[in-house]
Design an enzyme around this catalytic site. Structure first.
Site, PDB file in Angstrom:
ATOM      1  N   LYS A  57       0.843  -1.196   0.000  1.00 10.29           N
ATOM      2  CA  LYS A  57       0.000   0.000   0.000  1.00 10.29           C
ATOM      3  C   LYS A  57       0.880   1.249   0.000  1.00 10.29           C
ATOM      4  CE  LYS A  57      -3.866   1.940   2.728  1.00 10.29           C
ATOM      5  NZ  LYS A  57      -4.716   1.715   3.933  1.00 10.29           N
ATOM      6  N   SER A  72      -9.698  -0.683   7.411  1.00 12.64           N
ATOM      7  CA  SER A  72      -9.142  -0.664   6.063  1.00 12.64           C
ATOM      8  C   SER A  72      -8.447  -1.954   5.670  1.00 12.64           C
ATOM      9  CB  SER A  72      -8.157   0.498   5.920  1.00 12.64           C
ATOM     10  OG  SER A  72      -8.806   1.733   6.131  1.00 12.64           O
ATOM     11  N   SER A  88      -9.394   1.607   3.182  1.00 15.65           N
ATOM     12  CA  SER A  88      -8.597   2.406   2.266  1.00 15.65           C
ATOM     13  C   SER A  88      -7.568   1.580   1.503  1.00 15.65           C
ATOM     14  CB  SER A  88      -7.861   3.507   3.055  1.00 15.65           C
ATOM     15  OG  SER A  88      -6.972   2.947   4.018  1.00 15.65           O
TER      16      SER A  88
END
Length: 594
Positions: A80, A178, A154
């Site tokens: 990420k 997330s 996210s």
């Protein structure tokens, strides 16, 4: 192997066996992943997509490493883009925020040290502020199965990269859910360790006191394999703490919400039915079930965005937002700036902390030796619906997730059937910070026979292709035959596959035999002793004799009593050997000796 037949669901176990047999090389896998990323370019999965030039140095370094000594040798993973990887810009989905880190984050550094290959940086809700996967200037990440729906956020790109066969596992982060919501919406396992169990050094903070690094994988075993590599104290990280995960164990009971749950969106009714089916399956696992009042968890969840913790986000990012309001997405700017509101006072912070401390105390009592089960999501949305109502839709996605980190819980989001066609449904198991082993035990039991079959396939075992009626036996191993150790290949070579971790009954000692290489000896004691960690494998009965012939004295196969009172065949050591051996019982298992 024909590279075109590389499966969509990649796993560490399957890849390791392909590498060992020579059927595949890491370079071939990387080239296929790059091709897949190009084919899926319109899904907006990556910010820094896989590039052979960037990845080549890691491939080159593998040639100098013994694949048997590195548990993640050649395993590709995605990161990420709020987690630092050296020589890749970290942007948190805000190009103007970009910086080039001089070193890896702690978790990436540990994964590379275990032989894993970082592929690139994945898309996310800007500054990890959102649960929908649409709040990014790089384009909303499409759901892996139904592109018109949200991917969840996210950690959107990280989840979809795994679901689309572009990584064996991926790193996300989790502050409010997330690392779990995208897992549920894309049919994956999302593992969220206890706060501080994985270091967060090198992670752009959302709420530094609540942030966790997480993993997405196609199976629980891969998630736990990653956990074993990255868990542990990092003295350079002020939020890091030492939380040792024990061998998987079943909880004393499962807890379900007593009150009716809320389901939302145009698929709310399908989600409700999927929850009922999952709950029915859970009630058949042989674990006692109790229904409890979950109002406390929902009240704790409200503190995250309605309380002073949003001010913590502002304390970390406010200076940048104030000077770059024109480049921060409007919805993200509105949420972050709310942390600067006058209502967030010092006295209000302490009032919220004191209320939360009461909730933590009640939670410790309620979840003692227990696992709480909730839907991961109560529904989903199309990307068009989120665009029309971005705040409410995002808020609903956190209904059953926001409480977790505030209450210092660990969590495992696992698949639990489907709500509709190509619409996975998932549940989340919650446990106390020091009870992560109960998550592994309950999740493994829930997966049941289908989970064992998947474990066989991902470990390269023959279960899916063996003749009908073939007999299997459970075999306990405690040393060099365990996963990641040099003699694991003897297990897979005899058709065995990993089942789960376990503990012996508390009546054994382990000694370190004076052999080359050193081997453990498990000795049963008439008095005293301890519980020793081991692994349970399934092996075809017809292979046991040939396998036993390879075992040198003073070791052999005998009956081993497990912690739950059952007995299995396993490695034992003759008692005379302890006279010339070092007693290593205090380590609790061979993995901890080295």
């Amino acid at each position: 192997m024909d590279i075109a037949k590389l499966p969509l669901k990649l796993s560490a176990g399957w890849l390791r066996n392909q590498y060992r047999s020579g059927a595949l090389t890491p370079e071939e896998v990387i080239r296929e992943i790059i091709l897949r990323s190009l084919q899926d370019e319109e899904m907006n999965i990556w910010i820094e997509p896989p590039s052979y030039e960037q990845i080549h140095p890691y491939l080159e370094s593998l040639s100098h490493l013994d694949k048997e000594r590195y548990p993640l040798w050649g395993i590709p993973f995605a990161v990420k883009d709020n987690i630092d990887v050296r020589n890749y810009p970290t942007t948190a989905a805000c190009p103007e925020f970009s910086y080039l880190p001089e070193c890896h984050s702690s978790v990436v550094e540990r994964l590379i040290a275990a032989g894993a290959i970082p592929l690139g940086k994945t898309n996310l809700d800007q500054f990890a502020t959102g649960l929908v996967g649409t709040r990014t200037p790089h384009g909303a990440v499409h759901n892996a199965l139904r592109p018109e729906y949200i991917s969840g956020g996210s950690s959107s790109g990280s989840a979809v990269a795994v679901a689309r066969g572009q990584a064996a596992f991926s790193l996300g982060t989790d502050t409010a859910g997330s690392g779990r919501v995208p897992a549920a919406l894309n049919g994956l396992v999302g593992y969220k360790p206890s706060l501080g169990a994985w270091p967060t050094r090198g992670v752009v903070p959302a709420c530094a006191s609540l942030d966790c690094v997480t993993v997405f994988a196609n199976g629980l075993e891969d998630a736990l394999l990653v956990d074993r590599q990255v868990r542990g104290l990092d003295p350079t990280d002020p939020w890091s703490r030492s939380i040792r995960r024990q061998a998987a164990q079943l909880p004393a009971k499962l807890l379900f919400p007593a009150e009716p749950l809320v389901f939302y969106g145009s698929h709310g009714e399908e989600y409700r039915l999927a929850w009922e089916l999952a709950r029915t399956s859970l009630q058949k696992l042989g674990i006692p079930v109790e229904y409890v009042d979950c109002a406390m968890f929902l009240e704790a969840a409200s503190i995250l965005y309605d309380g002073p913790w949003v001010a913590e986000r502002w304390s970390d990012l406010g200076e940048f937002v104030q000077s770059h309001r024109d480049v921060v997405l409007p919805v993200t700017e509105r949420i972050l700036s709310s942390g600067n509101a006058e209502r967030h006072t010092a006295s209000g912070l302490f009032q919220a902390m004191h209320r939360l401390q009461e909730y933590k105390g009640e939670t410790r009592m309620l979840l003692r030796n227990a696992v709480l089960v909730m839907p991961t999501c109560g529904g989903t949305w199309s990307r068009e619906q989120v665009e029309a109502d971005p705040v409410r839709t995002n808020s609903e996605m956190g209904r059953y997730t926001n409480h977790c980190n505030l209450l210092d819980l660990s969590a495992a989001a696992i698949p639990a059937g489907s709500a509709s066609e190509d619409m996975p449904f998932g549940i989340t198991l919650f446990a106390l910070a020091d009870n992560e082993h109960l998550l592994a035990g309950a999740a493994s039991r829930f997966l049941g026979e289908s989970g064992e079959k998947e474990a066989a396939e991902t470990a390269g075992g023959p279960l899916a292709s063996t003749p009908a009626g073939e007999e299997w036996t459970t075999l306990a191993v405690c040393g060099l035959h365990m996963r990641g150790f040099p003699l694991e290949k003897q297990m897979t070579g005899h058709g065995a596959y990993f089942l789960r971790e376990a503990l012996t009954a508390p009546c054994y000692e382990m000694v370190k035999l004076q052999t080359t290489p050193a081997k453990p000896g498990l000795i049963r004691k008439a008095e005293g002793g301890a519980s020793i960690q081991l692994e349970l494998w399934k092996m075809p009965v017809q292979s046991v004799g040939r396998f036993a012939a390879l075992i040198p004295s003073p070791l052999g196969l005998g009956r081993i009593e497990l912690q739950d009172g059952s007995e299995v065949m396993g490695f034992i050591c003759e008692g005379y050997a302890e006279m010339a051996a070092e007693n290593v019982t205090a380590f609790g298992g061979w993995r901890f000796v080295f």
